[in-house]
Every structure is written in structure tokens, then in C-alpha cells.
Scaffold this active site. Structure first.
Site, mmCIF file in Angstrom:
data_model
loop_
_atom_site.group_PDB
_atom_site.id
_atom_site.type_symbol
_atom_site.label_atom_id
_atom_site.label_comp_id
_atom_site.label_asym_id
_atom_site.label_seq_id
_atom_site.Cartn_x
_atom_site.Cartn_y
_atom_site.Cartn_z
ATOM 1 C CG LEU C 238 -1.991 1.086 1.268
ATOM 2 C CD1 LEU C 238 -2.982 0.926 0.131
ATOM 3 C CD2 LEU C 238 -2.695 1.094 2.611
ATOM 4 C CG ASP C 239 -0.563 4.560 0.278
ATOM 5 O OD1 ASP C 239 -1.249 4.527 -0.752
ATOM 6 O OD2 ASP C 239 -1.046 4.744 1.406
#
Lengths: 294, 294, 294, 294
Positions: C238-239
Site C-alpha cells: 500500500l502506497d
């Protein structure tokens, strides 16, 4: 310039006081004491004074006053006495009252779209009373939002005459502020005189560079490394009115005129949107040919 | 503009080729093929061509060639043939050879200090051959660094005459590039002609806004919301030469002229330092009144 | 990153070559010689190589080749031999061929509106094949533009299952690139694997600061003086994917979370639009967890 | 944050009042009424209040009071009563009184040079009481300016012990504020406790990204497109103190770690200089882990 928050849930009781006058001791005390005695609470205040501008003083106060609507006349009547003693120019506005604006547009829609989008999001403290254009291109767009659209064709010859048409429309819709969203037409003196510091234009250059027509072509020819956009109040002299906001974007030798236009569109809509927002929030005082943006 | 790294430890074998000519097919192939056959390795290349500027082509190649010094004459002699076939303007420089620069300064030291500081850090690919001033204020500062300082007083009347003194100093020190670090004096045509696109000036405004004297006063009067600085090559027309770099900083109604000067100083030294650095790295091609900064 | 112009009227004959491989001498010469012999004209080329990234070389060439469509197979087949000799990863695309994109959106429309507006202006080299949302809010907006809208509700429980629905839609519409326009849902690995470096997300913080949920709340709590937005390719973590573009805007102590959201919206749409544009123009090479944006 | 001008020639009669307390009606009126009755003239005032931060109120007033020095005790004594009624934290400082600062430096001089240069120009409202370093490199530079230089070597083992040496030096020179100009050493709790919100550090990243050591290496590894610098007050938790100022600069794939360092230096010195200037002008109120910069 401030970015303010309403600390009270009751937005209806919020008001904004804008004053300007010759500077002298006791103004801040006088104003804040008055508000305290009225039972108002100051939510935000900002003040500006300077020798350099000739002893000029300006102040903006946002305050909350319970039962504002009922006490509106009393508030104004009482403050008139304070204002009188300092020989102030002043106005109080109710924060919840939306200004009525008219948007003038021509053949490019990016500034119009930006304003409409922000208006739908509730970012603009405004009622869009009318969209007026010298072309019909954006009638479907505007009508789909159930906003009045007026087609007022303008030529160099009919400019003065059509200003009368414009004025009638503005009066009919009780318009307070005019936004020229890339309108690209000269506004006759007659109209400017009726809306002093109430007509906002976006010029697609970093003024005072590249005054007049085709600023992106001028910028390309000169070989600048940044292009800009400038929002200003319209005065009789073309592109010479008080500047509200400016910004720039970096370019390089690879950008031709069409690249400058494309890059410039992003600048223009952001700069115009900021200026309109500050105007609608009563954050701007004009002094001489300059703006103080609280 | 690029930010390049040397991928070979042997900086002495690095060279930079700058060419410009009318655009036509095969130039990139011709140049890269030549370098390959010479046994050179291309470390970085950038190229620019456009119809809009009249079929102009420019290219910068940084390459590594073993035993560069020994093969220097051969390299230039051989490339001349390639250049000839494309009718190119061209030059090859050794990356390790430092350009000799002269810094002209007057009564303000921020740009001078910035250049000296970067020079001591090794950021400038330059030898500071001389600092020349119409005042004696900075003699101690310069002398403490064991750099030659020359005091050449200049008045409007002696300007032309002193240009001869300047020229002699520049020739004596074999100066390649002149940096006007807030020199604030008009450079006579005679000197400009001897250093075409080799005299860099920093003007304390966002050109073409506020040409000429006292640009911060002009900016204050106009009420702009951003101030700028512009580094450009000096040409005969005041503040009209090819722009190398510009930048801006936000200001507001609270800034008076002295605040603009203070804020501007930070802009001026950064903008000038960038322009000088790009020039020293042979990253700039001048075409007409514009720069291509690779 | 470049801002390129097509110097030939015949956009249909334009192609873009992207290559990457281990660095060694002769690559630029090999490629440009090949193109010259094919009769192509190089319109723009940019190249990147570095020790620091492990002797990696990448290059982007835009060229014009008469009768591109007819010679397409020949071009690819012939270049395969060059590519082979350097062990390149490569692709050639026709500049006039629009990529098919799908836009995923949730409950906020600013990024969607921005992309649609630029698409209508012709700024995006893309065909919008589908708009897919876990809500129905923007169906009218999308349908009014005669674009396919799909409502695919997603919960934590149905995430994996609905990814199959998503995949079917993407395949049905032959989608090349997915843009997450504030979609706010985790994308399952299965989908990411099928679209490596082809799913672009906009995260509303200056990554790697404020990873995960509610970044504006995190920024407010930390008291930062600038907020940011980051466009990146989606990877499993994530990210954490390769960053394509970032930008920031100044804030101050007067901004509360809702002000940050409002300011952030302007950042998000500009940053996402830039990233999407560069991707569509084949300006991006991914190397490891980083991007090279030509 | 304001950029203020002194409208009275008599800078010696200028004072700054900083207050903070729980918000309630009448504070602005109370303070401004008090100053008016003292015969003071408000030159600038700014105020901040918010629900979101828990009904917190802060205010900064710059005022002129004739014969300030003679009336100093009276002023403070009388205001204490006002402050008491609102349960304020407060302080009044004479604008003409320079704060005594100590600069801590290690092996890099760019931040030190910047502060010294601004100090010589008269931009810093400070007396530099001492420069303290764990190395001797900058002794000549500092001594040439007739400023006290102290060499206090520090290792991980001697850190606590040397903090006592530091403290003695700070006390000997009556230092008010400590500036860590790339000091690169952890400051022991003992010292921080003695100088709460009076030790300013510059961290070479956009906090909270890249906390701790080698932030430029971290930034390079992550592939960010902007690098930053952050000035903050030092608290016990490393890089977690209240942020005073931040700024960023654009980078690209061509920048390696040494390019980031070079670009970062320009950021660091500007960001630190701003933060120090605001602190010296009493423009900062710390509330929780955040700053209000008037």
C-alpha cells in the site's frame, strides 16, 4: 490572507466588518470595545496600517453576534457612531448572505467550468445569478445546471450599446459582482463606473508584463522561463487595475505557444478562483491602485 | 535542463559537444555514429529541434573518450568534417577545464558572497580570475581569499574610457566569462561585442516587467503579489538580452520596498548562481534572443 | 520530462520508441543509425544512464517515419534485431493510437471531473473505455458524456470476488491503463499482477509521509506547513509503488482538516492529470521502485 | 505570518506582546483597551482562535509606547492584572532588545555561513553570543568576525557529560536561543529541558518523511520527486518537535545523492534562516506539538 474557520455552529450569526480610515491611536480598541459591549465575540481580526501608504489604516473583523438578523439595524446604526468618530469607510456584511455574481464568458470554458465546479461543491459563497456570453457555445452547459444564460453578441461597434443590455441584466438579477472568466472583451467605462472594484478579470500573464492582446505569444517571443496569470479589478485603463492575485508556472525552451496556453489554463483557473473567493469572503480592501488581502 | 552525473571516475576524459544547425534527418545518427567510431561513450545527450523556430536543431552530448588530452586535436579535426557536412556551429570543451571568470560587483555583496561560497565548495566549474569593482568595499573580502581585486571607478563620463581598462584586465587574466553580480552599471557596447553571450547579468525583477532602474520600487508601486529576479546575457539593449533563468517569491501588502529588497536578495543570488552554473557547464545554446538550457 | 511538439503535420506517421538495458558503449549510435537507415527522422530523443542504478540505460525516441502503418511490421521486426544485440527491453508505439483507459472513482468527483474536462479538450491521448465506481453518484455525469459507467459495489468481504468483475470489464473494453481517481479501495493482487505499472493512483499526501488512511488528518495532527499529493503506480504494498509525480501547497495554522481537504483537491487533480498524461505519452520508464520521466 | 514595518522612527519604543489562553469573549477588547489607556499605539496585531484546538486563543500585538524603557515595569505590572483576569500565558519584549543566540555547528558550513551573512547585514534581531562546534574547522571563520568560538568534542559516550559543558557556556553567555545549524548530534534531555521551545534544528527532509539519519539517501532510495527541509523546535523525541517552517525543491531521476545534498543545502539555509528570524521577532506561539506563526 487568512484561511478562516467558523468556530460557532451558528453561521447565521456571523458577520464581517471591514473598515478603513486615516491611522491614529485607539482604532483597534474602539472597534473591539464596541463589539464587546454589543455582546459580540471576535472570531478573527486582522489589521493593517502603514506610514508608507500615507497613514492608512484598514481592518477586518469577523465576529459572532447572537440574533444577528434581529439586531442588524441596531448593529449598523450603533457602529455608525464609532465609524463617524474615526471618519471611517466601513461596511458590515452577514457571512451567511451569498453575493450575487454574474459570470461573463466568451469561447474558452476552463475558468467558467472551474467556477461552476467550485460553486456546486459549495466552495463559493455566491449565488450565480447569470452567465452572460457573446457566444452561444456554453448555453447547454449552463442551462443544464438550471442557471440563466444570456447571449449578448458584442462587436467593436456595438460595445457601448450592448453595455446597456449588460447593465439591465445585472440590475434585473441584482448582481453584486461581475467575474470576467476569460471574456476577452473590453468593458466600457459606463459599466465599470457602476461596479467599482466589483468586476474581477483574469489576465493570462504576469502583469505588468505582457499587457494587452496575445500575452502567451508575447511571452514566447521574449523567451521567459516562467509564465503567469493575474486576477485584478477592472478599471478604465486596460490591465492596470488593482492586482488581487498572481501565480506562475515554470516553462522551458520546448514549450511552444500552444503549450503555454495549455499550461496557462491551469494557472488561470486557480488564480481566478482564489481572487473570486477572497472577494466573496470580504477579504479585500482596495487602497489606491493596490489591494490589501486579509 | 539536466542534472548530470559523471559515470566514469576519470573526469579528465570527459568532453562536452555543443552543436546547432538547420534541422534535417540524420544529425543524431551522424553525431552518435562519429562518437562511437572514435571509441567514445555517450554519458548524456539531449537534443532540441523545432519548426516554430525555423527548423533549428541543437544538441548537447557529454561523452567519455580515453586519453582525451592526447586525442584532442584528432577529435576536433575529425569532427570538423561531420560538422561541415551538416553546416553546424559547434564546439567541444573538456569538462575538466575550468572557465576563467571575472566578477563585477558594486556596493551590494549578496551575489558576490553566494558565488564565492559556491566556488569554495567546488560547486562552480570555474577559476575566479578577477573581481572588479567601482568601489573598494569588498577588497578585504576578496583579498582574504587570495583572489585578485581591481578597483576601477566608473562615472557616466568615464564609462567608455574605463571599458578599455576593463578589457585590458579581462585580457590579461584570459577571462572567458563575465558575471555582473549586481554591478549596477551600464556595460558599453565595445565590451559587449567582445564577449557575446558571455556576460551574465542579474536583474532584480521578473523581466520584461520593471525594466531599468529601481525595479523593487516599481514593483511596490504596481502592487504585484510576486517579485522576481532574472539572469540574462547582456546585449546592447538594456535588460533585453536572452533570459537564462527566472524565479519569483510571494509577497503581500505588508511588504514595503525594504522588505522587497530583502526578499529579493535571496532570489537574486539563487537565480544568478543557477545561470552561472549552467553557463559554466556548457548547458546553454543561444538562438536568436532566447536560450535553450539543456 | 519533456514537453514535446510535433514538427510534422502528419501525426499518423509519428512513433515512440522506449528502450532499457544494461549500459554499454554504442547504444545511442546503434539506435539512431537504425532509425536513419529506416528513413525515419528523430523529432526528440532523451536518454538516461547511470552507474548508481547499476549500469542501467534507458532511452526514449520520438520519430517520424513516412507510411508508418504500412511499415509497422517491418519496423518492429527489424528493430528486434538491434534490440537483441543489446539485450534490450523495448516497445514502439504509434503516437496517434490512443490508449484505452478505465477510471475508477468512489464518492469524490474532483479527479474524475478534471480528467473528463481534459479529455474533452483533447489534452489526454486516451480513449475513456469505462468509468467504474463502487457507488452510483456519478452515473448521470458519465452517461451524459456517452461513456460507459459500471456500478460495482465493493466491501471488504467481496473485494477479491469483485476484482474478477473488474477484470472482466477491463478485458471486455480492452483497457490498457487504469486510473484510480480517488477510488479509496484496496486493489487486490490479482488485478495488480495483470496490470503491472499500468494502474495509477493518487494519494493525498506527500509520500512517504502519511501513508494509509486519512492523510489530511495525519498532516493536521503533525502540524506540517505544506501538504502534498503523490501520483504513483500501484504495487502490492500500500502506497509504496514507484512515484510518478508529487507537488505541495503551503498551509498555515489557520487551516483545519476541511481546509486541508479543500486545498488538497486542487493539488490532487493537477498531480494526477500530469502523471496520467506522461503515462499516456509513453514518457515513463519504471526501474526498480523508481520512475524515469522523460 | 507577517512581514512587518515599523511605522515609528523610534524603534526603541516598540514592544511585542504575546498572549495565549482559553478562548472567551472580550480578550481582544480587553487587551486593546488596556494598551489604549496606557497611551500605546497598536502597530500590528494578529490573533488566532479555534475550537478545533480546544478553545485555544493566541494573540500577538506590536505596539509603540513613548518612553518604553522608563515605563517598562509599570507596563508589565499593569498588564499582569489583565492577564490574570483571562488566565493568560504572556510575555512582553522590547523590539530593540536583541536576543542572545548560540549557533551549534559540525562539519558543514552552509547554514552557519547563511546566519552569519544575515547577521552582518542586520537582518537578524540577534546578538551571536557564541559558536560551538564538535570540530575546529570553522574556528578561523568565526574568529575573523570577532565572535567567541568554542570547540567541544562530543562522542556518543561523552554526550551527557559534554552537555554540562554546553550548558555552562550557554549560561556564561546568557544565551536565550540555540540554533542547531546542521549540528548532527543528539541533544541530551537535560539541555532540552533548560531551553524549552528555544532550540531550533534544521532537518534535511520534509518531515515526517525520512526521520533520522541520512535523509537524502532515504529520499533517493524512495524515488521522491521533491526534496524538503524542515526547521523545528527540538524536543526529546528525535525529529518530532513542533514544525516552524518547511519548504521543498523539485528533483528528477537524474539527481543522485550528491545532487540531492547540493540542492538541499539551498533549501536548508533558507528554511532555517526564516525560522530563526520568526523566532527572534517573537512571531511564534507553540501550542501542543504545533506552532502558530504570526
Amino acid at each position: 490572507m487568512n484561511m478562516e474557520r467558523d468556530v460557532f455552529s451558528n453561521e447565521r450569526d456571523m458577520a464581517i466588518l471591514l473598515v478603513s480610515c486615516a491611522d491614529r491611536p485607539g482604532i483597534v480598541a474602539g472597534v473591539s470595545q464596541f463589539l464587546f459591549e454589543m455582546g459580540a465575540n471576535i472570531v478573527h481580526s486582522d489589521q493593517f496600517s502603514t506610514d508608507a501608504m500615507g497613514g492608512f489604516f484598514a481592518m477586518r473583523v469577523k465576529f459572532q453576534l447572537a440574533h444577528l438578523a434581529e439586531r442588524w439595524d441596531e448593529l449598523n446604526w450603533q457602529f455608525a457612531a464609532v465609524a463617524d468618530s474615526f471618519q471611517m469607510q466601513w461596511r458590515i456584511t452577514q457571512a451567511s448572505k451569498k453575493k450575487k455574481i454574474a459570470i461573463f464568458v466568451s469561447k474558452e470554458d476552463h475558468c467558467l467550468q472551474e467556477l461552476l465546479w467550485r460553486w456546486r461543491l459549495g466552495e463559493l459563497q455566491a449565488e450565480i445569478a447569470a452567465v452572460i456570453s457573446n457566444h452561444t457555445d456554453f448555453e447547454p452547459l449552463v442551462s443544464a445546471l438550471h442557471l440563466p444564460f444570456y447571449h449578448v453578441p458584442v462587436t467593436r461597434e456595438t460595445r457601448e450599446e450592448q453595455a446597456v443590455t449588460h447593465l439591465k441584466l445585472l440590475q434585473k438579477h441584482e448582481v453584486d459582482t461581475v467575474v470576467l472568466a476569460r471574456y476577452m472583451q473590453i468593458i466600457p467605462k459606463m459599466l465599470i463606473d457602476r461596479y467599482p472594484n466589483k468586476i474581477i478579470n483574469i489576465h493570462h500573464s504576469f502583469l505588468p508584463a505582457f499587457v494587452g492582446g496575445k500575452p502567451y505569444h508575447q511571452a514566447f517571443e521574449r523567451g521567459v522561463k516562467l509564465i503567469g496569470a493575474t486576477a485584478h479589478y477592472v478599471t478604465e485603463e486596460l490591465d492596470q487595475g488593482p492586482i488581487i492575485e498572481q501565480d506562475v508556472e515554470r516553462i522551458n525552451h520546448r514549450h511552444d505557444v500552444s503549450d503555454l496556453k495549455r499550461t496557462g489554463r491551469d494557472l488561470e483557473r486557480i488564480v481566478l478562483a482564489r481572487a473570486v473567493q477572497w472577494h466573496l469572503n470580504d477579504q479585500i480592501v482596495v487602497h489606491g491602485n493596490k489591494t490589501i488581502v486579509f
